[in-house]
Write an enzyme that holds these catalytic residues in place. Structure first.
Site: not given
Length: 244
Positions: A115, A135
């Site tokens: 990210e 995730e």
């Protein structure tokens, strides 16, 4: 003495380098590291001598394996956590930086470890790089921007697949899908990244900032409005050149 998990230096004229330095934990990003990243990225922002910012990871195994799951459930109160993020919003700072940013990727780049690079302008990776947003397998979401940044960079169908399955991909596949700009041998990574950084640092910083601003704002505008924005920017830059 408070330990810093981030190294900051200026190895070349006009170029600053931020290195994640928790190799024993695969450079997992804990709250202390996130605060250090914000502090040093802000230092680069206000330093007039810095024209390019490079992000790297210490150690041979990972740029970053993601957020430090050992801290999950140990954060301060919700109010304190939100206030800390408001005051030191690393992701918003990276998105708004007027200088070019380059992520030098190698090894594991999972979760927050991809990210952060997604906020960078360029991503250059070693052959051994593995990218993933796992995730979903932890009952969580990529809340540091993965759900929004990945579909803006990769084809939307590809992004959805990566986010929903959590399956990792290698550097070559990431390059084919536009997530990575260049793949090099591991021993060539630093040399390649800093050569690109040096070339970007030689450009007019005012023009570079205008380019970044036009790209970022244009993504959220209709095409006609984005083109008008670019015409206004071009006129402003032309006027600036004529008054030199």
């Amino acid at each position: 003495m408070i330990q810093s998990f981030v190294d900051y230096d200026k190895p070349l004229d006009g170029v600053a380098s931020i290195t994640l330095n928790r190799p024993e934990a695969l450079n997992a990003i804990n709250m202390a590291m996130r605060d250090d990243l914000w502090a040093f990225a802000h230092a680069a922002l206000i330093d007039p001598d810095v024209r390019v910012l490079v992000f790297r990871g210490q150690g041979a195994r990972a740029f970053s394996a993601g957020a430090d799951i050992a801290e999950f459930g140990t954060a301060p109160s919700l109010h304190e956590s939100r206030e800390a993020r408001r005051q030191r919003d690393l992701w918003a700072l990276l998105e708004e930086l007027p200088i070019p940013t380059i992520a030098a990727l190698h090894g594991f780049c999972f979760g927050a470890g991809i990210e952060l690079p997604l906020y960078c302008d360029l991503r250059i990776a070693a052959e051994n790089t593995r990218i993933g947003l796992p995730e979903v397998t932890l009952g969580y979401i990529p809340s540091a921007g993965g759900t929004q940044m990945m579909p803006r960079i990769a084809p939307p169908g590809v992004a959805s697949g990566l986010i929903l399955t959590g399956d990792p991909i290698d550097a070559r596949q990431a390059q084919r899908w536009g997530i990575i700009h260049r793949v090099v041998e591991a021993e060539q990574l630093d040399e390649t990244v800093f050569a690109v950084a040096e070339r970007l640092a030689a450009a007019d910083p005012g023009v570079v900032a205008a380019l970044k601003r036009s790209i970022r704002r244009g993504l959220d505008l209709p095409m006609s409005a984005a083109i008008r924005q670019d015409a206004q920017t071009a006129r402003r830059l032309t006027n600036r050149l004529s008054h030199r």
